[in-house]
Design an enzyme around this catalytic site. Structure first.
Site, PDB file in Angstrom:
ATOM      1  N   HIS A  74       0.850  -1.206   0.000  1.00  0.00           N
ATOM      2  CA  HIS A  74       0.000   0.000   0.000  1.00  0.00           C
ATOM      3  C   HIS A  74       0.876   1.243   0.000  1.00  0.00           C
ATOM      4  O   HIS A  74       1.940   1.268   0.613  1.00  0.00           O
ATOM      5  CB  HIS A  74      -0.993  -0.004   1.175  1.00  0.00           C
ATOM      6  CG  HIS A  74      -0.409   0.015   2.549  1.00  0.00           C
ATOM      7  ND1 HIS A  74      -0.125   1.185   3.235  1.00  0.00           N
ATOM      8  CD2 HIS A  74      -0.066  -0.997   3.396  1.00  0.00           C
ATOM      9  CE1 HIS A  74       0.341   0.889   4.435  1.00  0.00           C
ATOM     10  NE2 HIS A  74       0.398  -0.427   4.566  1.00  0.00           N
ATOM     11  N   ASP A  76      -0.352   4.355   0.841  1.00  0.00           N
ATOM     12  CA  ASP A  76      -0.784   5.379   1.790  1.00  0.00           C
ATOM     13  C   ASP A  76      -0.095   5.191   3.132  1.00  0.00           C
ATOM     14  O   ASP A  76       0.388   4.106   3.468  1.00  0.00           O
ATOM     15  CB  ASP A  76      -2.308   5.382   1.945  1.00  0.00           C
ATOM     16  CG  ASP A  76      -2.870   4.102   2.547  1.00  0.00           C
ATOM     17  OD1 ASP A  76      -2.343   3.010   2.251  1.00  0.00           O
ATOM     18  OD2 ASP A  76      -3.835   4.182   3.336  1.00  0.00           O
ATOM     19  N   ASP A 107       6.149   1.294   7.115  1.00  0.00           N
ATOM     20  CA  ASP A 107       4.739   0.941   6.899  1.00  0.00           C
ATOM     21  C   ASP A 107       4.165   1.789   5.792  1.00  0.00           C
ATOM     22  O   ASP A 107       3.651   2.862   6.045  1.00  0.00           O
ATOM     23  CB  ASP A 107       3.976   1.142   8.216  1.00  0.00           C
ATOM     24  CG  ASP A 107       2.527   0.701   8.138  1.00  0.00           C
ATOM     25  OD1 ASP A 107       2.174  -0.051   7.215  1.00  0.00           O
ATOM     26  OD2 ASP A 107       1.736   1.131   8.994  1.00  0.00           O
ATOM     27  N   GLU A 141      -5.186   1.383   2.769  1.00  0.00           N
ATOM     28  CA  GLU A 141      -4.973   0.418   3.853  1.00  0.00           C
ATOM     29  C   GLU A 141      -5.061   1.079   5.218  1.00  0.00           C
ATOM     30  O   GLU A 141      -5.610   0.501   6.166  1.00  0.00           O
ATOM     31  CB  GLU A 141      -3.606  -0.266   3.678  1.00  0.00           C
ATOM     32  CG  GLU A 141      -3.438  -1.541   4.515  1.00  0.00           C
ATOM     33  CD  GLU A 141      -2.983  -1.284   5.950  1.00  0.00           C
ATOM     34  OE1 GLU A 141      -3.120  -2.202   6.786  1.00  0.00           O
ATOM     35  OE2 GLU A 141      -2.485  -0.175   6.239  1.00  0.00           O
ATOM     36  N   GLU A 142      -4.549   2.300   5.331  1.00  0.00           N
ATOM     37  CA  GLU A 142      -4.523   2.976   6.622  1.00  0.00           C
ATOM     38  C   GLU A 142      -5.888   3.515   7.043  1.00  0.00           C
ATOM     39  O   GLU A 142      -6.041   4.014   8.160  1.00  0.00           O
ATOM     40  CB  GLU A 142      -3.492   4.116   6.609  1.00  0.00           C
ATOM     41  CG  GLU A 142      -2.056   3.680   6.360  1.00  0.00           C
ATOM     42  CD  GLU A 142      -1.456   2.837   7.485  1.00  0.00           C
ATOM     43  OE1 GLU A 142      -2.179   2.523   8.449  1.00  0.00           O
ATOM     44  OE2 GLU A 142      -0.274   2.491   7.386  1.00  0.00           O
TER      45      GLU A 142
END
Length: 456
Positions: A74, A76, A107, A141-142
Site C-alpha cells: 500500500h 498510503d 509501513d 490500507e490505513e
C-alpha cells in the site's frame, strides 16, 4: 543499477496520507511514483480508479503454465502528527546509522520497496524469468481498505493467481525472520451517552441526574474482570486453543518478559490467567478502550455536567470469531448494562475478519492445501534460513490486516507474509524508521524466493 534506498527516499517524499483530503497531491504523487517505478522495471501498469484512492496494478508474464504470484503493498501512510515530536522531517527520508527515518519507511513503503528491488534485480539477471508477477498496490490500507473488496470483485479475472506474497508484518530482531501465519480481526465502534439536553452547571444541577461521564465510566468498568478477561457472556465461545507447534514456535523467539515490560514502560502485565504476554497478544481476543471524550478538556476547571460523553472501542478477534458473531454478544451486553438516566447509541465503524494459514508439514495442515502455496512456504523457509543464518519462525501476530481475509474470500488466495519491520521502527508514531540491514536481507531473501518459484 536499482538503488532501493534512493528510490525509497523519493517515495517517502510524497506525503500520501489517505485519511486527510488535504494530502490529495501527496496521494497522487505516491501513486504516480510507484506506477512509474514498476513501469521502469518492465511491468505493464494500470491505475484502477475506486470510489476514493486508485489501486495500481502492474503485471508481467502471460504464460499460463508459469506460477503466478500476487505481490501486495500500500502506498498510503498514517498522518505524521504530532510534528513537533519528529527529530527529522517526516517526508524527507533521512539516513542515520543503520536506519532510514521518515513516514512510511516501515509501513509500508520500505517493505514494498524490498519486493520491487528483488524483482528488479531478478529480471535484470533473467529478463525471460518464467514467473508471472502481479503487483497490487492500494491507497486505503490505513483507513481500513474501504474500497479494496469492491476492487477485488470487479477485477477478479485479472487477479487469478496462486497466492499472495507481501510484507506488512513484523520480526523481533534484525537476525530473526518471522513468517506470519495469522492475524487478528477487528471490530471498531463508538458509544455515545446522552443525558441532559444541554451542558449544565455542576453546582446548580449536580446530584439530581446521571452524569453521562459517570455512566460511561460505570459501563466501561463492567466490561472486564479484575484478572483481565473480557466480561461479556459468549465472548470466548468461538475461541480455539493454539496448536502445540504454535506454542513451540513462540518459545523459539526467546523473548524476555522483563525486556518486553521495559520496552512498554510498565511495571507488570495484566494478562488473562493461563497465558504469557506473548501468547495473549497472538492467541486471545481483546476489548480495548481507544479514546474517551466529553465535558471540559482544557486547562484548569470548568464546573460542568456534559450533555454527552463518548468512548471509542475496538475488539481484536481470533480465528473462528467474526465481527458478526461477536457483535451480537457485545452490543447486547452494552445495552443491558447501560445505566438508567442516559440514552445510548452505538455507532459501528470498520471491521476486519481474522485470518490464519497453516504452513505445510504441520499436524493440522489442510489436506487440500494448494501445492503452489506449499512451494512458496518451502522456498521462503530455505531462503530465509540461508540469508538470516537460522530457520524462520512461524507465528501469529496481534495486529489486523483486514484485506487479507478479503483476498481469501473474493479470490480464494492464501497469503505468505514475510515480516520485515521491527518493534522499534515506530509504526504510526513519530520518528518512524526502517532498518537498512533488514532491508538488505529482505531483498536477498525475496529474490531467492521468487527465483526458486520460477525454477531458477
Amino acid at each position: 543499477m536499482f538503488d532501493p534506498v534512493e528510490k525509497l527516499k523519493e517515495y517517502v517524499r510524497h506525503a500520501s496520507v489517505s485519511a486527510d483530503p488535504q494530502f490529495k497531491q501527496g496521494m497522487l504523487g505516491a501513486q504516480d511514483f510507484i506506477a512509474g517505478l514498476l513501469k521502469e522495471i518492465g511491468f505493464a501498469v494500470e491505475v484502477v480508479p475506486t470510489a476514493l484512492h486508485a489501486v495500481v496494478v502492474a503485471k508481467r508474464g502471460d504464460n499460463p503454465k508459469w506460477p503466478h504470484v500476487i505481490i501486495y503493498g500500500h502506498y498510503d501512510v498514517q498522518p505524521a502528527d504530532p510534528l513537533e515530536k519528529w527529530d527529522t522531517p517526516p517526508y524527507e527520508a533521512t539516513v542515520k546509522g543503520e536506519r532510514i527515518y521518515g513516514r512510511g519507511t516501515a509501513d509500508n513503503k520500505g517493505p514494498l520497496m524490498v519486493h520491487v528491488a528483488a524483482v528488479a534485480r531478478l529480471l535484470e539477471k533473467n529478463p525471460d524469468l518464467p514467473l508471472r508477477i502481479t503487483f497490487v498496490v492500494e491507497g486505503e490500507e490505513e483507513i481500513g481498505s474501504k474500497n479494496f473488496k469492491t476492487f477485488l470483485k470487479a477485477n477478479k479475472e485479472k487477479l487469478r493467481g496462486d497466492f499472495v506474497y507481501f510484507s506488512d508484518t513484523g520480526i523481533p530482531s534484525p537476525e530473526q525472520m518471522v513468517i506470519t501465519v495469522g492475524l487478528r480481526g477487528m471490530m471498531a465502534f463508538e458509544i455515545e451517552f446522552t443525558g441532559p439536553k444541554m451542558d449544565l452547571h455542576s453546582g446548580m444541577n449536580g446530584g439530581v441526574l446521571m452524569n453521562p461521564l459517570q455512566a460511561l465510566a460505570e459501563l466501561c468498568a463492567s466490561l472486564h474482570t479484575a484478572d483481565g478477561r473480557v466480561n461479556i457472556p459468549g465472548f470466548y465461545d468461538k475461541v480455539v486453543e493454539p496448536e502445540a507447534w504454535e506454542r513451540e514456535q513462540l518459545k523459539g523467539l526467546g523473548l524476555s518478559e522483563k525486556e518486553y515490560a521495559d520496552f512498554l514502560g510498565i511495571k507488570e502485565f495484566h494478562t488473562p490467567p493461563g497465558y504469557t504476554p506473548f501468547e495473549a497478544i497472538r492467541f486471545l481476543p481483546t476489548l480495548e478502550f481507544n479514546g474517551f471524550s466529553g465535558g471540559y478538556q482544557g486547562e484548569g476547571t470548568k464546573t460542568v455536567i456534559p450533555s454527552k460523553a463518548k468512548v471509542k472501542i475496538t475488539c481484536r478477534l481470533v480465528a473462528n470469531q467474526t465481527p458478526d458473531n461477536v457483535k451480537e454478544a457485545v452490543f447486547k451486553t452494552i445495552r443491558e448494562r447501560c445505566p438508567k438516566g442516559v440514552t445510548l447509541e452505538i455507532k459501528e465503524q470498520h471491521h476486519a475478519l481474522p485470518y490464519v494459514v497453516i504452513p505445510p508439514d504441520r499436524s493440522n495442515t489442510p489436506k487440500d492445501q494448494s501445492p503452489a502455496l506449499a512451494n512458496c512456504f518451502r522456498a521462503v523457509d530455505k531462503a530465509a534460513t540461508e540469508v538470516f543464518g537460522k530457520p524462520p519462525l512461524y507465528l501469529r501476530e496481534g495486529g489486523s490486516v483486514g484485506l487479507i481475509a478479503d483476498l481469501k474470500e473474493v479470490l480464494g488466495l492464501d497469503a505468505v507474509m514475510l515480516g520485515l519491520f521491527l518493534p522499534e521502527d515506530n509504526l504510526h508514531a513519530p520518528n518512524e524508521s526502517f532498518h537498512l540491514g533488514v532491508m538488505k536481507r529482505g531483498i536477498e531473501t525475496s529474490e531467492r524466493v521468487l527465483a526458486a518459484l520460477a525454477g531458477k
